[in-house]
Design an enzyme around this catalytic site. Structure first.
Site, PDB file in Angstrom:
ATOM      1  CG  ASP A   1      -0.364  -0.010   2.518  1.00  0.00           C
ATOM      2  OD1 ASP A   1       0.874  -0.129   2.601  1.00  0.00           O
ATOM      3  OD2 ASP A   1      -1.104   0.097   3.526  1.00  0.00           O
TER       4      ASP A   1
ATOM      5  CG  ASP B   1       0.610  -4.021   2.230  1.00  0.00           C
ATOM      6  OD1 ASP B   1       0.827  -4.867   3.110  1.00  0.00           O
ATOM      7  OD2 ASP B   1       1.413  -3.104   1.952  1.00  0.00           O
TER       8      ASP B   1
ATOM      9  CD  GLU C   1       7.954   0.127   7.162  1.00  0.00           C
ATOM     10  OE1 GLU C   1       7.015  -0.637   6.874  1.00  0.00           O
ATOM     11  OE2 GLU C   1       8.051   1.291   6.723  1.00  0.00           O
TER      12      GLU C   1
HETATM   13  O1  KIV Z   1       3.597  -1.017   1.567  1.00  0.00           O
HETATM   14  C1  KIV Z   1       4.729  -1.492   1.391  1.00  0.00           C
HETATM   15  O2  KIV Z   1       5.347  -1.343   0.339  1.00  0.00           O
HETATM   16  C2  KIV Z   1       5.296  -2.274   2.493  1.00  0.00           C
HETATM   17  C3  KIV Z   1       6.739  -2.626   2.413  1.00  0.00           C
HETATM   18  C4  KIV Z   1       7.581  -1.443   2.445  1.00  0.00           C
HETATM   19  C5  KIV Z   1       7.122  -3.614   3.440  1.00  0.00           C
HETATM   20  O3  KIV Z   1       4.608  -2.608   3.396  1.00  0.00           O
END
Ligand code: KIV
Length: 257
Positions: A42, A81, A176
């Protein structure tokens, strides 16, 4: 658990896991030759749409980009996500995760959080929806974007949450912006792979936002290494094109019918 996921888990302590984000088919088809996991993150909210945060990303936007990404992936695991406000209750999460799985044909979903969403994660897994966890900095809900693991309480919560997620049956956990010794401790103490972003070399794998890696996104985070300067390459190509159009060199006979 499907073979694809078991094979990924077996890489822990043997081989590093490589992961990147993709938001479209053409990029995904290149990444698929090099990555174990391709995440439709996301992060597209800020990277592509210039939203102030990922909180503005909708389910529909994630589904449409994921449908495009799906067309580019043949080998890797494709994870999507779940956007903010699509998993506030276990029932809401199940309904939306089922929709993501059905419409995008992805292999699994990623949700941000630990103890607070453990019941939700268990329900998804019980319904055969593979889940990737996400701990440390949580862009969907955190107020400040600072690395995690300075304070004792923060450290203890991340350790507790990683164990809860492992017990709930996630196949992997993104860490993260987690302080190095904490990322190492978490990685050593759970049986599923950790995938780090700003979380040191001690994680079982790494993920970056693809646009950051190629230098398309003009940002400079400490945890990003730019492996190319694609902005320069694009600029050179477009400048060449514009000169040729203005000088009536393109299109020439070969490009014409
Ligand atoms: O939204 C995203 O790209 C992520 C990664 C950075 C782990 O959650």
């Amino acid at each position: 658990m499907k073979k694809k996921f078991l094979d990924l888990i077996k890489k822990k302590n043997k081989q590093k896991i490589v992961s990147l984000t993709a938001y479209s088919k053409n990029v995904a088809s290149i990444l698929d030759n090099h990555c174990d996991i391709i995440l439709v993150g996301d992060s597209l909210g800020s990277v592509l749409y210039n939203y102030k945060s990922t909180r503005e990303v909708t389910l529909n936007t994630m589904i449409e980009h994921s449908k495009s990404v799906r067309m580019g992936i043949k080998k890797g695991l494709m994870i999507v996500d779940m956007p903010h406000n699509t998993y506030r209750t276990p029932n809401e999460a199940l309904k939306n995760a089922k929709q993501i799985m059905k419409k995008t044909k992805c292999d699994g979903v990623k949700l941000e959080g630990g103890q607070k969403i453990i019941k939700t994660i268990k329900i998804l897994i019980k319904n055969k929806i593979p889940v990737m966890g996400h701990l440390g900095l949580l862009p969907q809900t955190d107020k400040t974007f600072k690395f995690k693991g300075k304070k004792k309480l923060e450290r203890n919560n991340i350790i507790r949450d990683s164990q809860l997620l492992e017990k709930a049956g996630v196949f992997s956990i993104v860490l993260e912006c987690v302080e190095t010794s904490l990322a190492k401790l978490v990685t050593e103490n759970i049986s599923v792979p950790t995938i780090g972003i700003g979380a040191s070399k001690y994680c079982d794998g790494q993920i970056l936002v693809f646009d950051d890696l190629i230098g398309l996104n003009p940002i400079n985070y400490r945890f990003v290494k730019k492996y190319a300067n694609i902005r320069n390459e694009i600029s050179k190509a477009v400048s060449h094109y514009s000169k040729e159009v203005r000088k009536i060199k393109f299109p020439n006979q070969k490009n014409s019918y």
